[in-house]
Design a protein around this motif. Sequence first.
Motif, PDB file in Angstrom:
ATOM      1  N   MET A   1      21.374 120.571  -8.563  1.00  0.00           N
ATOM      2  CA  MET A   1      20.064 121.071  -8.995  1.00  0.00           C
ATOM      3  C   MET A   1      19.525 122.069  -7.981  1.00  0.00           C
ATOM      4  SD  MET A   1      17.623 121.198 -11.163  1.00  0.00           S
ATOM      5  CE  MET A   1      18.322 120.018 -12.325  1.00  0.00           C
ATOM      6  N   LYS A   2      18.864 123.089  -8.477  1.00  0.00           N
ATOM      7  CA  LYS A   2      18.157 124.028  -7.617  1.00  0.00           C
ATOM      8  C   LYS A   2      16.683 123.629  -7.593  1.00  0.00           C
ATOM      9  CE  LYS A   2      21.193 127.955  -8.645  1.00  0.00           C
ATOM     10  NZ  LYS A   2      21.282 129.305  -9.266  1.00  0.00           N
ATOM     11  N   TYR A   3      16.036 123.877  -6.470  1.00  0.00           N
ATOM     12  CA  TYR A   3      14.623 123.534  -6.317  1.00  0.00           C
ATOM     13  C   TYR A   3      13.852 124.756  -5.841  1.00  0.00           C
ATOM     14  CZ  TYR A   3      16.390 118.807  -6.733  1.00  0.00           C
ATOM     15  OH  TYR A   3      17.017 117.668  -7.205  1.00  0.00           O
ATOM     16  N   ILE A   4      12.600 124.819  -6.242  1.00  0.00           N
ATOM     17  CA  ILE A   4      11.745 125.912  -5.809  1.00  0.00           C
ATOM     18  C   ILE A   4      10.472 125.346  -5.205  1.00  0.00           C
ATOM     19  CG2 ILE A   4      12.645 127.441  -7.608  1.00  0.00           C
ATOM     20  CD1 ILE A   4       9.988 127.076  -9.075  1.00  0.00           C
ATOM     21  N   ASP A   5       9.919 126.090  -4.290  1.00  0.00           N
ATOM     22  CA  ASP A   5       8.600 125.760  -3.740  1.00  0.00           C
ATOM     23  C   ASP A   5       7.581 126.608  -4.475  1.00  0.00           C
ATOM     24  OD1 ASP A   5       9.677 123.988  -1.900  1.00  0.00           O
ATOM     25  OD2 ASP A   5       9.863 125.497  -0.326  1.00  0.00           O
ATOM     26  N   ILE A   6       6.764 125.967  -5.299  1.00  0.00           N
ATOM     27  CA  ILE A   6       5.723 126.686  -6.027  1.00  0.00           C
ATOM     28  C   ILE A   6       4.619 127.025  -5.033  1.00  0.00           C
ATOM     29  CG2 ILE A   6       3.995 126.522  -7.864  1.00  0.00           C
ATOM     30  CD1 ILE A   6       5.926 124.634  -9.330  1.00  0.00           C
ATOM     31  N   VAL A   7       4.318 128.305  -4.883  1.00  0.00           N
ATOM     32  CA  VAL A   7       3.358 128.746  -3.869  1.00  0.00           C
ATOM     33  C   VAL A   7       2.020 128.057  -4.095  1.00  0.00           C
ATOM     34  CG1 VAL A   7       2.161 130.734  -2.880  1.00  0.00           C
ATOM     35  CG2 VAL A   7       4.534 130.972  -3.661  1.00  0.00           C
ATOM     36  N   THR A   8       1.520 127.386  -3.064  1.00  0.00           N
ATOM     37  CA  THR A   8       0.288 126.590  -3.079  1.00  0.00           C
ATOM     38  C   THR A   8       0.313 125.510  -4.168  1.00  0.00           C
ATOM     39  OG1 THR A   8      -0.992 128.078  -4.546  1.00  0.00           O
ATOM     40  CG2 THR A   8      -1.069 128.535  -2.177  1.00  0.00           C
ATOM     41  N   GLY A   9       1.527 125.150  -4.619  1.00  0.00           N
ATOM     42  CA  GLY A   9       1.677 124.108  -5.635  1.00  0.00           C
ATOM     43  C   GLY A   9       2.733 123.107  -5.222  1.00  0.00           C
ATOM     44  N   PRO A  10       3.309 122.381  -6.190  1.00  0.00           N
ATOM     45  CA  PRO A  10       4.345 121.400  -5.874  1.00  0.00           C
ATOM     46  C   PRO A  10       5.523 122.021  -5.125  1.00  0.00           C
ATOM     47  CG  PRO A  10       3.553 121.084  -8.108  1.00  0.00           C
ATOM     48  CD  PRO A  10       2.946 122.373  -7.624  1.00  0.00           C
ATOM     49  N   GLN A  11       6.011 121.310  -4.151  1.00  0.00           N
ATOM     50  CA  GLN A  11       7.125 121.772  -3.336  1.00  0.00           C
ATOM     51  C   GLN A  11       8.420 121.080  -3.755  1.00  0.00           C
ATOM     52  OE1 GLN A  11       6.333 124.293  -0.568  1.00  0.00           O
ATOM     53  NE2 GLN A  11       4.922 124.284  -2.319  1.00  0.00           N
ATOM     54  N   LYS A  12       9.519 121.800  -3.598  1.00  0.00           N
ATOM     55  CA  LYS A  12      10.830 121.283  -3.981  1.00  0.00           C
ATOM     56  C   LYS A  12      10.809 120.740  -5.409  1.00  0.00           C
ATOM     57  CE  LYS A  12      12.637 120.364   0.648  1.00  0.00           C
ATOM     58  NZ  LYS A  12      11.624 121.228   1.312  1.00  0.00           N
ATOM     59  N   ALA A  13      10.281 121.559  -6.299  1.00  0.00           N
ATOM     60  CA  ALA A  13      10.244 121.222  -7.725  1.00  0.00           C
ATOM     61  C   ALA A  13      11.545 121.670  -8.369  1.00  0.00           C
ATOM     62  CB  ALA A  13       9.054 121.906  -8.392  1.00  0.00           C
ATOM     63  N   SER A  14      12.104 120.854  -9.217  1.00  0.00           N
ATOM     64  CA  SER A  14      13.380 121.189  -9.855  1.00  0.00           C
ATOM     65  C   SER A  14      13.242 122.437 -10.715  1.00  0.00           C
ATOM     66  CB  SER A  14      13.888 120.012 -10.689  1.00  0.00           C
ATOM     67  OG  SER A  14      12.922 119.578 -11.618  1.00  0.00           O
ATOM     68  N   ALA A  15      14.283 123.254 -10.707  1.00  0.00           N
ATOM     69  CA  ALA A  15      14.273 124.485 -11.494  1.00  0.00           C
ATOM     70  C   ALA A  15      14.300 124.189 -12.985  1.00  0.00           C
ATOM     71  CB  ALA A  15      15.456 125.362 -11.109  1.00  0.00           C
ATOM     72  N   ILE A  16      14.788 123.010 -13.341  1.00  0.00           N
ATOM     73  CA  ILE A  16      14.774 122.564 -14.731  1.00  0.00           C
ATOM     74  C   ILE A  16      13.733 121.465 -14.875  1.00  0.00           C
ATOM     75  CG2 ILE A  16      16.100 121.434 -16.559  1.00  0.00           C
ATOM     76  CD1 ILE A  16      18.571 122.853 -15.500  1.00  0.00           C
ATOM     77  N   ILE A  17      12.921 121.579 -15.901  1.00  0.00           N
ATOM     78  CA  ILE A  17      11.864 120.613 -16.189  1.00  0.00           C
ATOM     79  C   ILE A  17      12.250 119.837 -17.440  1.00  0.00           C
ATOM     80  CG2 ILE A  17       9.444 120.365 -16.897  1.00  0.00           C
ATOM     81  CD1 ILE A  17       8.854 122.961 -15.396  1.00  0.00           C
ATOM     82  N   GLN A  18      12.016 118.537 -17.411  1.00  0.00           N
ATOM     83  CA  GLN A  18      12.237 117.732 -18.606  1.00  0.00           C
ATOM     84  C   GLN A  18      10.966 117.705 -19.439  1.00  0.00           C
ATOM     85  OE1 GLN A  18      15.170 115.995 -19.815  1.00  0.00           O
ATOM     86  NE2 GLN A  18      13.786 116.098 -21.575  1.00  0.00           N
ATOM     87  N   GLY A  19      11.021 118.348 -20.601  1.00  0.00           N
ATOM     88  CA  GLY A  19       9.901 118.304 -21.526  1.00  0.00           C
ATOM     89  C   GLY A  19       9.907 116.998 -22.301  1.00  0.00           C
ATOM     90  N   CYS A  20       8.731 116.489 -22.601  1.00  0.00           N
ATOM     91  CA  CYS A  20       8.615 115.158 -23.208  1.00  0.00           C
ATOM     92  C   CYS A  20       8.025 115.179 -24.617  1.00  0.00           C
ATOM     93  CB  CYS A  20       7.780 114.252 -22.306  1.00  0.00           C
ATOM     94  SG  CYS A  20       8.491 114.020 -20.656  1.00  0.00           S
ATOM     95  N   MET A  21       7.984 116.350 -25.242  1.00  0.00           N
ATOM     96  CA  MET A  21       7.349 116.476 -26.547  1.00  0.00           C
ATOM     97  C   MET A  21       7.992 115.569 -27.595  1.00  0.00           C
ATOM     98  SD  MET A  21       6.632 119.923 -28.810  1.00  0.00           S
ATOM     99  CE  MET A  21       8.367 120.285 -29.123  1.00  0.00           C
ATOM    100  N   ARG A  22       9.314 115.397 -27.530  1.00  0.00           N
ATOM    101  CA  ARG A  22      10.020 114.619 -28.537  1.00  0.00           C
ATOM    102  C   ARG A  22      10.145 113.131 -28.186  1.00  0.00           C
ATOM    103  NH1 ARG A  22      12.843 119.559 -28.059  1.00  0.00           N
ATOM    104  NH2 ARG A  22      12.819 120.811 -29.965  1.00  0.00           N
ATOM    105  N   MET A  23       9.550 112.703 -27.114  1.00  0.00           N
ATOM    106  CA  MET A  23       9.716 111.330 -26.649  1.00  0.00           C
ATOM    107  C   MET A  23       9.150 110.260 -27.585  1.00  0.00           C
ATOM    108  SD  MET A  23       9.354 110.043 -22.705  1.00  0.00           S
ATOM    109  CE  MET A  23      10.772 111.009 -22.177  1.00  0.00           C
ATOM    110  N   PRO A  24       8.113 110.540 -28.397  1.00  0.00           N
ATOM    111  CA  PRO A  24       7.604 109.501 -29.295  1.00  0.00           C
ATOM    112  C   PRO A  24       8.626 108.957 -30.277  1.00  0.00           C
ATOM    113  CG  PRO A  24       5.992 111.252 -29.083  1.00  0.00           C
ATOM    114  CD  PRO A  24       7.246 111.738 -28.419  1.00  0.00           C
ATOM    115  N   SER A  25       9.684 109.702 -30.557  1.00  0.00           N
ATOM    116  CA  SER A  25      10.698 109.247 -31.509  1.00  0.00           C
ATOM    117  C   SER A  25      11.644 108.208 -30.911  1.00  0.00           C
ATOM    118  CB  SER A  25      11.515 110.441 -32.019  1.00  0.00           C
ATOM    119  OG  SER A  25      12.268 111.019 -30.965  1.00  0.00           O
TER     120      SER A  25
END
Length: 308
Positions: free
Chosen positions: A1-25
């Motif tokens: 996994m690659k990680y990025i430091d979001i400037v003035t935000g979360p640090q070492k955040a994964s370059a891929i985000i898990q979206g949860c829109m379909r999780m209710p199913s």
Amino acid sequence: MKYIDIVTGPQKASAIIQGCMRMPSLSKEEAAKVIKTAYECGINFFDHATCYGAGDAEVRFAQAFPLTGLKREDIYIQSKTGIYPDRQEFDWTKEAILSAVDGILSRLKVEYLDTLLLHRPDLLFDPEEVAEAFDKLESEGKVRHFGVSNLMPMQIELLKKCVKQPLVINQVQLSLEQSQLIDQELYMNNKTTDMSFMRDGSALDYCRLKDITIQAWSPLQVGMFKGTFIDNPEFPALNKALEELAQREGVSKTAIAIAWILRHPAKMQAIIGTMNPDHIKDVCDATKVNLSHHDWYELYLASGKFLP
């Protein structure tokens, strides 16, 4: 996994985000497997919204999370507010924002959000009201970082007139097929194609200038919600190019399509929505791929674009 430091935000955040829109199913056990698989693949960033299943996605996540063995501090949790499908409007009033965050925290069973995004522009938004809401949420420790979704530069500037917290994220649509975010500057002042139309106010360049991280939603989609271009017979040239690079790199075509987004020097994050653990593993292989300058252009042109 690659990680990025979001400037003035979360640090070492994964370059891929898990979206949860379909999780209710999913059942809570199935949802727990999705969360755990994503985390084991290196994903530490999970995206929600109040309109995902009318809040049911957040509820299912909360039911599943204790089954994963993970701790709250192991991950970043993001949610969005502003869309109200039941009353057919977007709402950024102070009352709506504060009420929404209380609902999010209650459904997720957490004490704070790492990031809160305003989800599509309220055409009646008052930046002073938004600022008051953000100040209260920050002072009460309910939200650590703030951002927006689907906003043009001047709308962000108007917010910043009153909002004192850095706006660290702009979540927008981007894929090989839906690449308007990138296209316009290539066709600048070109009357022979409607690709020269400015549709986003130069949002990508603006966000890079202002240290706002782009989060790409629907990175595999055709149109807004017309399905994926992967193995779609309407995109033979693109799938041929994806297949050739996938074979070369030993990954799936999906991974190559995500790698195309991550190759951009803007250091974006890509949001995936699959609830299939095997697909999650396939997608995360994207961070192992190093596309060359030529590879990136080859895919761009194969998607139907042309150089002027």
